[in-house]
Scaffold this motif. Structure first.
Motif, PDB file in Angstrom:
ATOM      1  N   CYS A 306       0.838  -1.213   0.000  1.00  0.00           N
ATOM      2  CA  CYS A 306       0.000   0.000   0.000  1.00  0.00           C
ATOM      3  C   CYS A 306       0.869   1.256   0.000  1.00  0.00           C
ATOM      4  O   CYS A 306       0.588   2.225  -0.708  1.00  0.00           O
ATOM      5  CB  CYS A 306      -0.915   0.009   1.219  1.00  0.00           C
ATOM      6  N   GLY A 307       1.924   1.242   0.827  1.00  0.00           N
ATOM      7  CA  GLY A 307       2.829   2.381   0.875  1.00  0.00           C
ATOM      8  C   GLY A 307       3.538   2.587  -0.452  1.00  0.00           C
ATOM      9  O   GLY A 307       3.656   3.720  -0.948  1.00  0.00           O
ATOM     10  N   LEU A 308       4.015   1.489  -1.061  1.00  0.00           N
ATOM     11  CA  LEU A 308       4.666   1.575  -2.370  1.00  0.00           C
ATOM     12  C   LEU A 308       3.701   2.098  -3.430  1.00  0.00           C
ATOM     13  O   LEU A 308       4.087   2.858  -4.319  1.00  0.00           O
ATOM     14  CB  LEU A 308       5.205   0.202  -2.784  1.00  0.00           C
ATOM     15  N   CYS A 309       2.437   1.685  -3.308  1.00  0.00           N
ATOM     16  CA  CYS A 309       1.433   2.149  -4.268  1.00  0.00           C
ATOM     17  C   CYS A 309       1.263   3.664  -4.154  1.00  0.00           C
ATOM     18  O   CYS A 309       1.204   4.364  -5.167  1.00  0.00           O
ATOM     19  CB  CYS A 309       0.103   1.438  -4.025  1.00  0.00           C
ATOM     20  N   GLY A 310       1.191   4.171  -2.923  1.00  0.00           N
ATOM     21  CA  GLY A 310       1.079   5.612  -2.726  1.00  0.00           C
ATOM     22  C   GLY A 310       2.236   6.355  -3.367  1.00  0.00           C
ATOM     23  O   GLY A 310       2.053   7.399  -4.014  1.00  0.00           O
ATOM     24  N   MET A 311       3.429   5.802  -3.223  1.00  0.00           N
ATOM     25  CA  MET A 311       4.623   6.414  -3.813  1.00  0.00           C
ATOM     26  C   MET A 311       4.555   6.368  -5.338  1.00  0.00           C
ATOM     27  O   MET A 311       4.911   7.329  -6.025  1.00  0.00           O
ATOM     28  CB  MET A 311       5.867   5.668  -3.319  1.00  0.00           C
ATOM     29  N   SER A 312       4.059   5.251  -5.881  1.00  0.00           N
ATOM     30  CA  SER A 312       4.096   5.055  -7.331  1.00  0.00           C
ATOM     31  C   SER A 312       3.036   5.869  -8.074  1.00  0.00           C
ATOM     32  O   SER A 312       3.241   6.262  -9.225  1.00  0.00           O
ATOM     33  CB  SER A 312       3.905   3.568  -7.663  1.00  0.00           C
ATOM     34  N   VAL A 313       1.893   6.137  -7.438  1.00  0.00           N
ATOM     35  CA  VAL A 313       0.818   6.852  -8.147  1.00  0.00           C
ATOM     36  C   VAL A 313       0.943   8.366  -8.022  1.00  0.00           C
ATOM     37  O   VAL A 313       0.184   9.110  -8.656  1.00  0.00           O
ATOM     38  CB  VAL A 313      -0.580   6.411  -7.643  1.00  0.00           C
ATOM     39  N   GLY A 314       1.891   8.841  -7.221  1.00  0.00           N
ATOM     40  CA  GLY A 314       2.005  10.271  -6.962  1.00  0.00           C
ATOM     41  C   GLY A 314       2.107  11.129  -8.211  1.00  0.00           C
ATOM     42  O   GLY A 314       1.500  12.200  -8.297  1.00  0.00           O
ATOM     43  N   ILE A 315       2.860  10.681  -9.198  1.00  0.00           N
ATOM     44  CA  ILE A 315       3.125  11.496 -10.384  1.00  0.00           C
ATOM     45  C   ILE A 315       2.030  11.370 -11.442  1.00  0.00           C
ATOM     46  O   ILE A 315       1.953  12.196 -12.361  1.00  0.00           O
ATOM     47  CB  ILE A 315       4.491  11.095 -11.013  1.00  0.00           C
ATOM     48  N   LEU A 316       1.156  10.368 -11.343  1.00  0.00           N
ATOM     49  CA  LEU A 316       0.252  10.043 -12.445  1.00  0.00           C
ATOM     50  C   LEU A 316      -0.713  11.180 -12.778  1.00  0.00           C
ATOM     51  O   LEU A 316      -0.838  11.571 -13.939  1.00  0.00           O
ATOM     52  CB  LEU A 316      -0.522   8.755 -12.137  1.00  0.00           C
ATOM     53  N   TRP A 317      -1.431  11.691 -11.786  1.00  0.00           N
ATOM     54  CA  TRP A 317      -2.421  12.752 -12.026  1.00  0.00           C
ATOM     55  C   TRP A 317      -1.745  14.046 -12.489  1.00  0.00           C
ATOM     56  O   TRP A 317      -2.066  14.565 -13.556  1.00  0.00           O
ATOM     57  CB  TRP A 317      -3.254  12.954 -10.756  1.00  0.00           C
ATOM     58  N   PRO A 318      -0.799  14.616 -11.704  1.00  0.00           N
ATOM     59  CA  PRO A 318      -0.161  15.867 -12.161  1.00  0.00           C
ATOM     60  C   PRO A 318       0.651  15.677 -13.434  1.00  0.00           C
ATOM     61  O   PRO A 318       0.742  16.585 -14.266  1.00  0.00           O
ATOM     62  CB  PRO A 318       0.736  16.266 -10.983  1.00  0.00           C
ATOM     63  N   GLY A 319       1.240  14.478 -13.611  1.00  0.00           N
ATOM     64  CA  GLY A 319       2.017  14.213 -14.815  1.00  0.00           C
ATOM     65  C   GLY A 319       1.145  14.227 -16.064  1.00  0.00           C
ATOM     66  O   GLY A 319       1.542  14.760 -17.115  1.00  0.00           O
ATOM     67  N   THR A 320      -0.053  13.647 -15.965  1.00  0.00           N
ATOM     68  CA  THR A 320      -0.976  13.653 -17.100  1.00  0.00           C
ATOM     69  C   THR A 320      -1.445  15.066 -17.413  1.00  0.00           C
ATOM     70  O   THR A 320      -1.562  15.459 -18.583  1.00  0.00           O
ATOM     71  CB  THR A 320      -2.183  12.735 -16.812  1.00  0.00           C
ATOM     72  N   PHE A 321      -1.708  15.866 -16.365  1.00  0.00           N
ATOM     73  CA  PHE A 321      -2.076  17.268 -16.574  1.00  0.00           C
ATOM     74  C   PHE A 321      -0.969  18.015 -17.323  1.00  0.00           C
ATOM     75  O   PHE A 321      -1.232  18.762 -18.273  1.00  0.00           O
ATOM     76  CB  PHE A 321      -2.329  17.944 -15.215  1.00  0.00           C
ATOM     77  N   SER A 322       0.273  17.808 -16.885  1.00  0.00           N
ATOM     78  CA  SER A 322       1.404  18.490 -17.516  1.00  0.00           C
ATOM     79  C   SER A 322       1.573  18.045 -18.963  1.00  0.00           C
ATOM     80  O   SER A 322       1.850  18.862 -19.852  1.00  0.00           O
ATOM     81  CB  SER A 322       2.692  18.214 -16.730  1.00  0.00           C
ATOM     82  N   LYS A 323       1.406  16.762 -19.205  1.00  0.00           N
ATOM     83  CA  LYS A 323       1.553  16.236 -20.559  1.00  0.00           C
ATOM     84  C   LYS A 323       0.475  16.824 -21.472  1.00  0.00           C
ATOM     85  O   LYS A 323       0.737  17.178 -22.616  1.00  0.00           O
ATOM     86  CB  LYS A 323       1.456  14.702 -20.527  1.00  0.00           C
ATOM     87  N   ALA A 324      -0.735  16.939 -20.935  1.00  0.00           N
ATOM     88  CA  ALA A 324      -1.836  17.515 -21.719  1.00  0.00           C
ATOM     89  C   ALA A 324      -1.535  18.961 -22.098  1.00  0.00           C
ATOM     90  O   ALA A 324      -1.807  19.389 -23.221  1.00  0.00           O
ATOM     91  CB  ALA A 324      -3.130  17.433 -20.918  1.00  0.00           C
ATOM     92  N   ALA A 325      -0.976  19.718 -21.160  1.00  0.00           N
ATOM     93  CA  ALA A 325      -0.666  21.128 -21.427  1.00  0.00           C
ATOM     94  C   ALA A 325       0.387  21.269 -22.520  1.00  0.00           C
ATOM     95  O   ALA A 325       0.397  22.259 -23.258  1.00  0.00           O
ATOM     96  CB  ALA A 325      -0.182  21.809 -20.151  1.00  0.00           C
ATOM     97  N   VAL A 326       1.265  20.282 -22.643  1.00  0.00           N
ATOM     98  CA  VAL A 326       2.335  20.329 -23.640  1.00  0.00           C
ATOM     99  C   VAL A 326       1.831  19.887 -25.013  1.00  0.00           C
ATOM    100  O   VAL A 326       2.090  20.539 -26.022  1.00  0.00           O
ATOM    101  CB  VAL A 326       3.523  19.452 -23.201  1.00  0.00           C
ATOM    102  N   VAL A 327       1.106  18.755 -25.059  1.00  0.00           N
ATOM    103  CA  VAL A 327       0.725  18.188 -26.362  1.00  0.00           C
ATOM    104  C   VAL A 327      -0.507  18.863 -26.959  1.00  0.00           C
ATOM    105  O   VAL A 327      -0.708  18.837 -28.178  1.00  0.00           O
ATOM    106  CB  VAL A 327       0.510  16.658 -26.274  1.00  0.00           C
ATOM    107  N   LEU A 328      -1.364  19.453 -26.124  1.00  0.00           N
ATOM    108  CA  LEU A 328      -2.513  20.209 -26.626  1.00  0.00           C
ATOM    109  C   LEU A 328      -2.431  21.624 -26.057  1.00  0.00           C
ATOM    110  O   LEU A 328      -3.107  21.982 -25.097  1.00  0.00           O
ATOM    111  CB  LEU A 328      -3.837  19.543 -26.214  1.00  0.00           C
TER     112      LEU A 328
END
Length: 390
Positions: A306-328
């Motif tokens: 569970c702790g590893l999962c928390g660490m691993s998902v941290g970047i997913l939401w903000p990372g997708t937002f950032s990627k969207a701002a770049v590609v569109l």
């Protein structure tokens, strides 16, 4: 970074703390309300559903009015609604039917929470920061710190002053959106779209294949996060052999700390790392954590997962937002609002899938988590596609 935008950045950070208050304060009061107002558990549970349902509706409606009335008015209004709901929470149950009063307050501050989710990220994205991906990750870490702070400080308050004094704490929490709303009235907000350009319409976005790929990524991001987060308390109870109250603190707080830590680390070091590689590495760790949670015969290892999962998902939401701002680049307000909507759908769908599979297999929660492995896998496949900036 331009010096005069520092105030805007600080206000954005506090904006996500406000959203954490909106989402995580009232669950701490459910048992108290059951006893004080004799509200059935079914109605208590409905409060959570209504909260996120109103936020989803607000996400969608924001696509129609934010650009018309402007970001400044909208973000200040978000804080007004958030503060009003928290201030009315202890008042309305005393002057009308208790459940109707609480529900009314929840609806009011849920409107504020939905607006914050739509507005804070694009306002941060518009600020002239040196590394936008790192800044976005650091921004989203403040939701995690807000979550931890709400649970921890509220627990301390209840310990020293008693749970019956929760109305006082509700007013104290309301001071944060009040002060931050005032801060936003003074903070400059840069235009999201470059001068001379216009943002994409909803119709243009719906015809764009990259937009739909980003929507799938947001659904999977929210689902990957909440599929485990919602059950972290249960794993803490099983893994550590502790009470439910202690499990509520240990499980969700540990998950939030690990997730916030990952976002903060990328926020500080992100300029040295490639976002796509970091997200792919995080998703690989996410897959490992899901397998550890669902297949380990030892409860303690499941809790570590569970702790590893928390660490691993941290970047997913903000990372997708950032990627969207770049590609569109011309996605604008409509894009960010729809992405927030997709993320919220994922946050709802992930735990729902886990619960449905577990229920169908006689309460086997680990089987439900294993089924939810589909979300990080699909997100990993999406990142493998070739991306072109538009």
């Amino acid at each position: 970074m331009k010096k005069n935008y520092n105030l805007t950045i600080v206000a954005c950070f506090i904006g996500y703390i406000t959203q954490a208050i909106v989402n995580n304060f009232i669950p701490l009061l459910f048992v108290t309300w059951q006893g004080r107002y004799a509200i059935p558990l079914g109605q208590i549970t409905l409060l959570v559903t209504i909260n996120f349902g109103v936020q989803l509706l607000t996400d969608f409606l924001a696509t129609y009015f934010v650009d018309r009335i402007g970001y400044k008015v909208s973000i200040v209004a978000a804080h007004v609604f958030s503060a009003a709901g928290l201030l009315l929470l202890p008042v309305l149950p005393e002057v009308m039917d208790p459940f109707a009063g609480i529900l009314t307050a929840v609806i009011i501050y849920a409107i504020g929470g939905g607006l914050l989710e739509v507005l804070v990220s694009p306002i941060m994205e518009s600020c002239p920061t040196d590394n936008k991906e790192a800044a976005m990750s650091l921004l989203h870490s403040f939701y995690c710190w807000g979550h931890v702070g709400v649970v921890l400080l509220s627990t301390v308050f209840f310990h020293f002053f008693g749970i019956d004094n929760w109305p006082i704490l509700s007013v104290i929490w309301a001071l944060i959106p009040i002060c931050n709303g005032i801060l936003f009235t003074k903070a400059p907000i840069a235009p999201l779209i470059s001068e001379g350009e216009t943002g994409m319409t909803m119709g243009q976005l719906f015809k764009n294949k990259i937009f739909w790929l980003l929507m799938v990524m947001m659904v999977c991001s929210g689902a990957s996060e909440q599929a485990v987060s919602q059950w972290a308390s249960t794993f803490a109870e099983q893994g550590l052999g502790i009470s439910k109250a202690a499990g509520d603190l240990a499980g969700p707080m540990a998950f939030a700390i690990c997730m916030g830590g990952a976002r903060a680390v990328y926020g500080k070091m992100g300029e040295k790392w490639d976002l796509d590689r970091f997200m792919k590495g995080s998703l690989a760790l996410c897959v490992v954590s899901y397998l550890l949670i669902s297949l380990s015969p030892w409860p303690v290892l499941s809790l570590i997962g569970c702790g590893l999962c928390g660490m691993s998902v941290g970047i997913l939401w903000p990372g997708t937002f950032s990627k969207a701002a770049v590609v569109l680049r011309r996605g604008g307000t409509v894009m960010f609002a729809l992405l927030a909507l997709a993320g919220d759908l994922g946050c709802s769908g992930g735990p729902t899938l886990v619960g449905a599979v577990a229920d169908g297999l006689g309460g086997d929660l680990k089987a439900g988590i294993l089924a939810a492995l589909v979300f990080p896998v699909v997100l990993l496949l999406c990142l493998g596609k070739k991306w072109k900036t538009q």
